[in-house]
Design a protein around this motif. Structure first.
Motif, PDB file in Angstrom:
ATOM      1  N   LYS A 122      -4.998   8.126   3.037  1.00  0.00           N
ATOM      2  CA  LYS A 122      -5.189   8.262   4.487  1.00  0.00           C
ATOM      3  C   LYS A 122      -4.229   7.302   5.219  1.00  0.00           C
ATOM      4  O   LYS A 122      -3.078   7.135   4.794  1.00  0.00           O
ATOM      5  CB  LYS A 122      -6.667   8.043   4.847  1.00  0.00           C
ATOM      6  CG  LYS A 122      -7.580   9.158   4.266  1.00  0.00           C
ATOM      7  CD  LYS A 122      -9.044   8.768   4.179  1.00  0.00           C
ATOM      8  CE  LYS A 122      -9.796   8.791   5.460  1.00  0.00           C
ATOM      9  NZ  LYS A 122     -11.242   8.482   5.254  1.00  0.00           N
ATOM     10  N   GLU A 123      -4.681   6.638   6.257  1.00  0.00           N
ATOM     11  CA  GLU A 123      -3.755   5.808   7.036  1.00  0.00           C
ATOM     12  C   GLU A 123      -3.578   4.408   6.450  1.00  0.00           C
ATOM     13  O   GLU A 123      -3.051   3.516   7.103  1.00  0.00           O
ATOM     14  CB  GLU A 123      -4.193   5.769   8.501  1.00  0.00           C
ATOM     15  CG  GLU A 123      -4.077   7.137   9.135  1.00  0.00           C
ATOM     16  CD  GLU A 123      -4.296   7.160  10.626  1.00  0.00           C
ATOM     17  OE1 GLU A 123      -4.101   6.127  11.282  1.00  0.00           O
ATOM     18  OE2 GLU A 123      -4.666   8.233  11.139  1.00  0.00           O
ATOM     19  N   SER A 124      -4.029   4.231   5.213  1.00  0.00           N
ATOM     20  CA  SER A 124      -3.706   2.989   4.504  1.00  0.00           C
ATOM     21  C   SER A 124      -2.377   3.104   3.768  1.00  0.00           C
ATOM     22  O   SER A 124      -1.959   2.155   3.109  1.00  0.00           O
ATOM     23  CB  SER A 124      -4.820   2.619   3.524  1.00  0.00           C
ATOM     24  OG  SER A 124      -5.972   2.226   4.236  1.00  0.00           O
ATOM     25  N   GLY A 125      -1.743   4.273   3.869  1.00  0.00           N
ATOM     26  CA  GLY A 125      -0.382   4.389   3.356  1.00  0.00           C
ATOM     27  C   GLY A 125      -0.265   5.192   2.086  1.00  0.00           C
ATOM     28  O   GLY A 125      -1.188   5.889   1.677  1.00  0.00           O
ATOM     29  N   TYR A 126       0.915   5.074   1.465  1.00  0.00           N
ATOM     30  CA  TYR A 126       1.181   5.800   0.226  1.00  0.00           C
ATOM     31  C   TYR A 126       2.166   5.014  -0.619  1.00  0.00           C
ATOM     32  O   TYR A 126       2.811   4.086  -0.148  1.00  0.00           O
ATOM     33  CB  TYR A 126       1.681   7.216   0.496  1.00  0.00           C
ATOM     34  CG  TYR A 126       2.638   7.382   1.654  1.00  0.00           C
ATOM     35  CD1 TYR A 126       3.962   6.982   1.561  1.00  0.00           C
ATOM     36  CD2 TYR A 126       2.200   7.958   2.853  1.00  0.00           C
ATOM     37  CE1 TYR A 126       4.836   7.152   2.620  1.00  0.00           C
ATOM     38  CE2 TYR A 126       3.072   8.128   3.923  1.00  0.00           C
ATOM     39  CZ  TYR A 126       4.398   7.725   3.794  1.00  0.00           C
ATOM     40  OH  TYR A 126       5.265   7.887   4.839  1.00  0.00           O
ATOM     41  N   GLY A 127       2.272   5.437  -1.890  1.00  0.00           N
ATOM     42  CA  GLY A 127       3.039   4.653  -2.856  1.00  0.00           C
ATOM     43  C   GLY A 127       2.077   3.714  -3.569  1.00  0.00           C
ATOM     44  O   GLY A 127       0.971   3.450  -3.074  1.00  0.00           O
ATOM     45  N   ARG A 128       2.474   3.266  -4.733  1.00  0.00           N
ATOM     46  CA  ARG A 128       1.637   2.354  -5.516  1.00  0.00           C
ATOM     47  C   ARG A 128       2.455   1.154  -5.952  1.00  0.00           C
ATOM     48  O   ARG A 128       3.658   1.260  -6.189  1.00  0.00           O
ATOM     49  CB  ARG A 128       1.069   3.063  -6.758  1.00  0.00           C
ATOM     50  CG  ARG A 128       0.028   4.151  -6.420  1.00  0.00           C
ATOM     51  CD  ARG A 128      -1.217   3.544  -5.809  1.00  0.00           C
ATOM     52  NE  ARG A 128      -2.223   4.527  -5.393  1.00  0.00           N
ATOM     53  CZ  ARG A 128      -2.333   5.071  -4.170  1.00  0.00           C
ATOM     54  NH1 ARG A 128      -1.469   4.766  -3.222  1.00  0.00           N
ATOM     55  NH2 ARG A 128      -3.292   5.921  -3.883  1.00  0.00           N
ATOM     56  N   GLU A 129       1.769   0.015  -6.043  1.00  0.00           N
ATOM     57  CA  GLU A 129       2.413  -1.199  -6.562  1.00  0.00           C
ATOM     58  C   GLU A 129       1.672  -1.608  -7.828  1.00  0.00           C
ATOM     59  O   GLU A 129       0.459  -1.411  -7.937  1.00  0.00           O
ATOM     60  CB  GLU A 129       2.354  -2.310  -5.515  1.00  0.00           C
ATOM     61  CG  GLU A 129       3.193  -1.947  -4.298  1.00  0.00           C
ATOM     62  CD  GLU A 129       3.327  -3.056  -3.278  1.00  0.00           C
ATOM     63  OE1 GLU A 129       2.456  -3.934  -3.220  1.00  0.00           O
ATOM     64  OE2 GLU A 129       4.320  -3.034  -2.536  1.00  0.00           O
ATOM     65  N   GLY A 130       2.411  -2.225  -8.771  1.00  0.00           N
ATOM     66  CA  GLY A 130       1.802  -2.535 -10.060  1.00  0.00           C
ATOM     67  C   GLY A 130       1.743  -1.281 -10.919  1.00  0.00           C
ATOM     68  O   GLY A 130       1.885  -0.156 -10.412  1.00  0.00           O
ATOM     69  N   SER A 131       1.606  -1.476 -12.231  1.00  0.00           N
ATOM     70  CA  SER A 131       1.445  -0.378 -13.198  1.00  0.00           C
ATOM     71  C   SER A 131       2.751   0.416 -13.332  1.00  0.00           C
ATOM     72  O   SER A 131       3.735   0.164 -12.640  1.00  0.00           O
ATOM     73  CB  SER A 131       0.287   0.550 -12.807  1.00  0.00           C
ATOM     74  OG  SER A 131       0.676   1.473 -11.804  1.00  0.00           O
ATOM     75  N   THR A 132       2.705   1.433 -14.172  1.00  0.00           N
ATOM     76  CA  THR A 132       3.891   2.289 -14.333  1.00  0.00           C
ATOM     77  C   THR A 132       4.188   3.022 -13.030  1.00  0.00           C
ATOM     78  O   THR A 132       5.334   3.328 -12.730  1.00  0.00           O
ATOM     79  CB  THR A 132       3.667   3.331 -15.443  1.00  0.00           C
ATOM     80  OG1 THR A 132       2.458   4.020 -15.141  1.00  0.00           O
ATOM     81  CG2 THR A 132       3.539   2.686 -16.800  1.00  0.00           C
ATOM     82  N   HIS A 133       3.128   3.292 -12.229  1.00  0.00           N
ATOM     83  CA  HIS A 133       3.350   3.986 -10.944  1.00  0.00           C
ATOM     84  C   HIS A 133       4.195   3.126 -10.008  1.00  0.00           C
ATOM     85  O   HIS A 133       4.954   3.629  -9.194  1.00  0.00           O
ATOM     86  CB  HIS A 133       2.011   4.313 -10.286  1.00  0.00           C
ATOM     87  CG  HIS A 133       1.120   5.114 -11.179  1.00  0.00           C
ATOM     88  ND1 HIS A 133       1.270   6.467 -11.359  1.00  0.00           N
ATOM     89  CD2 HIS A 133       0.091   4.737 -11.979  1.00  0.00           C
ATOM     90  CE1 HIS A 133       0.360   6.896 -12.224  1.00  0.00           C
ATOM     91  NE2 HIS A 133      -0.370   5.866 -12.614  1.00  0.00           N
ATOM     92  N   GLY A 134       4.033   1.816 -10.140  1.00  0.00           N
ATOM     93  CA  GLY A 134       4.788   0.897  -9.290  1.00  0.00           C
ATOM     94  C   GLY A 134       6.268   0.894  -9.636  1.00  0.00           C
ATOM     95  O   GLY A 134       7.099   0.518  -8.805  1.00  0.00           O
ATOM     96  N   LEU A 135       6.617   1.269 -10.859  1.00  0.00           N
ATOM     97  CA  LEU A 135       8.035   1.400 -11.213  1.00  0.00           C
ATOM     98  C   LEU A 135       8.555   2.760 -10.735  1.00  0.00           C
ATOM     99  O   LEU A 135       9.657   2.863 -10.196  1.00  0.00           O
ATOM    100  CB  LEU A 135       8.204   1.267 -12.730  1.00  0.00           C
ATOM    101  CG  LEU A 135       9.648   1.233 -13.227  1.00  0.00           C
ATOM    102  CD1 LEU A 135      10.365  -0.024 -12.731  1.00  0.00           C
ATOM    103  CD2 LEU A 135       9.703   1.275 -14.744  1.00  0.00           C
ATOM    104  N   ASP A 136       7.737   3.802 -10.903  1.00  0.00           N
ATOM    105  CA  ASP A 136       8.140   5.152 -10.477  1.00  0.00           C
ATOM    106  C   ASP A 136       8.600   5.153  -9.025  1.00  0.00           C
ATOM    107  O   ASP A 136       9.485   5.914  -8.644  1.00  0.00           O
ATOM    108  CB  ASP A 136       6.950   6.126 -10.571  1.00  0.00           C
ATOM    109  CG  ASP A 136       6.623   6.473 -12.008  1.00  0.00           C
ATOM    110  OD1 ASP A 136       7.445   6.186 -12.894  1.00  0.00           O
ATOM    111  OD2 ASP A 136       5.517   7.013 -12.231  1.00  0.00           O
ATOM    112  N   ASP A 137       7.964   4.313  -8.202  1.00  0.00           N
ATOM    113  CA  ASP A 137       8.279   4.328  -6.777  1.00  0.00           C
ATOM    114  C   ASP A 137       9.709   3.865  -6.481  1.00  0.00           C
ATOM    115  O   ASP A 137      10.180   4.001  -5.360  1.00  0.00           O
ATOM    116  CB  ASP A 137       7.273   3.455  -6.011  1.00  0.00           C
ATOM    117  CG  ASP A 137       6.061   4.265  -5.568  1.00  0.00           C
ATOM    118  OD1 ASP A 137       5.882   5.383  -6.083  1.00  0.00           O
ATOM    119  OD2 ASP A 137       5.324   3.800  -4.691  1.00  0.00           O
TER     120      ASP A 137
END
Ligand code: SIN
Length: 489
Positions: free
Chosen positions: A461-476
């Motif tokens: 929602k309005e807290s944003g998008y993208g992830r930090e930390g984890s493998t997802h944090g590298l994907d970004d």
């Protein structure tokens, strides 16, 4: 009180651009101790010229850095981690002094920051692509993972080390180069981290940092937003600023990671272990004096356990020691600045005017200084109050009674924000039902301390998008390139 470090050279007062500490010619920005308002140091109040120089350096450094074998990038980032840990005491002091969190928390934040640096150093060597089975003979098909390019990182004041670490470490691991603008309140920790990155072997131009005041920040960031050489923006901060960045970067279609405001619900069901819920709440809420975007902002307690929870919580909160970061007994430091205290005061006054009852706290601690506010528990909070709709970002716990699971899920989700949520229950069916129903990127079940380097941190929602930390944090920090080779039959 002067800021004394074992290694005074960690206190930098210049921008770092293209591998050089650039002597600032323009205006200066005072860095102050939030407890006293005293000036600790001065840093450049940079403008468009500095932002452009940093971007030119990052752009020039990108081809060589992305080509460096991942194992070598990983070794440099790992060395950075080692240096950060070797300077834990000094960095902890810097954090506490410019940000206000108690010294033990400041040192803890250094270890937390280092955990991200170490994690991403290791992940750098695991940026595997894919070999895709071809649908026709004579072809080989691949999905390769490539760094997005120059990244602009705009970091917040509440975790001056950890937020830099979890944005910059994955960017460097992926092979991106970086321009960074740290928060105006807390630039010293960021500059020290950049010095250590340089000493760890991060080549000139790969990591650049420019400091700026609140007033000059738009001038710096606009240069990066307008320039198509910046391929990604990563930002932690308010939702209005995140929306502005999204709108402005649409022109050049930059990739975005936005970690924005929260309004976390904390729910205590009647089948919960109430003592564990109080412990979890204390951990989640009072870290950094309530100045975290994942900390509970609204507390919902089922009627049958309300009195027990409220009573235990008020006693624990009343016992919290408030004082300067330098006092080892302090558990809650000053708020970051006068504006922060005004907001907390407005929320508490509004709640009381609308019928909430103060169980403990509810006032400024003027005897300690202008930026101290007593940890507060309010009973009788409801959805009409400012503290239910806006992120208080301070040590205030507004409690609301609820009766049914359906009612509390609806109330918890009744917000544009969706960063974190917490609940306590011992019913395994309810646990999965509620975890599914909560509209947030992070859910704590019978746990108040959620963040970890190996876990994806981010909102919906309005807290944003993208992830930090984890493998997802590298994907970004990567994009996927499809390569198809034909004529192999
Ligand atoms: C934040 O408040 O932005 C980060 C909190 C965390 O890392 O736990």
């Amino acid at each position: 009180m002067p800021l004394t470090l074992t290694r005074p050279a960690l206190i930098r007062s210049a921008n770092f651009i293209g591998g050089e500490w650039t002597v600032a010619t323009g205006a200066r920005l005072d860095v102050t101790d939030p407890a006293t308002g005293d000036t600790i140091a001065c840093v450049p109040d940079s403008g468009a010229g500095d932002a452009l120089a940093a971007l030119d350096a990052a752009h020039a450094a990108f081809p060589a850095w992305r080509k460096l074998p991942a194992k070598q990038r990983a070794a440099i980032i790992k060395h950075w981690n080692d240096l950060v840990l070797a300077h834990q005491d000094d960095l902890g002091k810097l954090i506490s002094r410019e940000q206000g969190k108690p010294l033990a928390e400041g040192k803890g934040e250094v270890a937390y920051a280092a955990s991200y640096i170490e994690w991403f150093a290791e992940e750098a060597t695991r940026m595997n692509g894919e070999v895709i089975p071809a649908p026709v003979p004579g072809r080989r098909m691949f999905a390769l993972r490539e760094p997005v390019g120059v990244v602009a990182a705009i970091t917040p004041w509440n975790f001056p080390a950890a937020m830099i670490a979890r944005k910059i470490a994955p960017a460097l691991a992926a092979g991106c180069t970086v321009v960074c603008k740290p928060a105006e309140d807390t630039p010293l920790t960021s500059l020290a981290l950049v010095l250590l990155a340089h000493e760890a072997g991060v080549p000139p131009g790969v990591l650049n940092i420019v400091t700026a005041s609140r007033e000059k920040t738009p001038e710096v960031v606009d240069v990066w937003l307008d320039d198509s050489r910046v391929r990604k923006i990563t930002f932690t901060g308010s939702t209005p600023v995140g929306k502005h960045l999204a709108r402005r970067s649409a022109e050049t279609l930059k990739k975005l990671s936005l970690e924005l405001g929260g309004n976390a619900p904390f729910i205590v069901f009647e089948d919960a272990d109430v003592g564990a819920a109080v412990d979890g709440f204390m951990a989640a809420k009072f870290r950094n004096g309530g100045q975290t975007c994942v900390c509970p902002n609204r507390v919902f307690v089922q009627r049958r356990v309300f009195e027990a929870f409220a009573h235990q919580l008020a006693a624990r909160v009343a016992a919290l020691q408030v004082g300067p970061a330098s006092d080892p007994a302090s558990q809650i430091g000053p708020m970051i600045n006068g504006r922060a205290v005004q907001k907390i005061e407005r929320h508490v006054n509004d709640a009381v005017a609308k019928g909430a009852k103060v169980l403990t706290g509810g006032r400024r601690l003027a005897e300690l200084g202008a930026t101290y506010y007593a940890p507060t528990v309010l009973a009788g909070a409801d959805a009409t109050m400012a503290c239910a709709c806006e992120e208080t970002f301070g040590p205030v716990a507004p409690l609301t009674v609820f009766d049914t699971e359906e009612e509390v899920i609806a109330a918890a989700n009744d917000t544009p924000f969706g960063l974190a949520a917490y609940f306590y229950s011992q019913d395994v069916r309810r646990i999965w039902r509620v975890a599914d129903a909560l509209e947030t990127g992070i859910v704590g079940v019978n746990e108040g301390a959620l963040a970890a380097e190996a876990a994806p941190f981010g909102g919906v929602k309005e807290s944003g998008y993208g992830r930090e930390g984890s493998t997802h944090g590298l994907d970004d920090y990567l994009h996927t390139k499809y390569v198809c080779q034909g004529g192999l039959d």
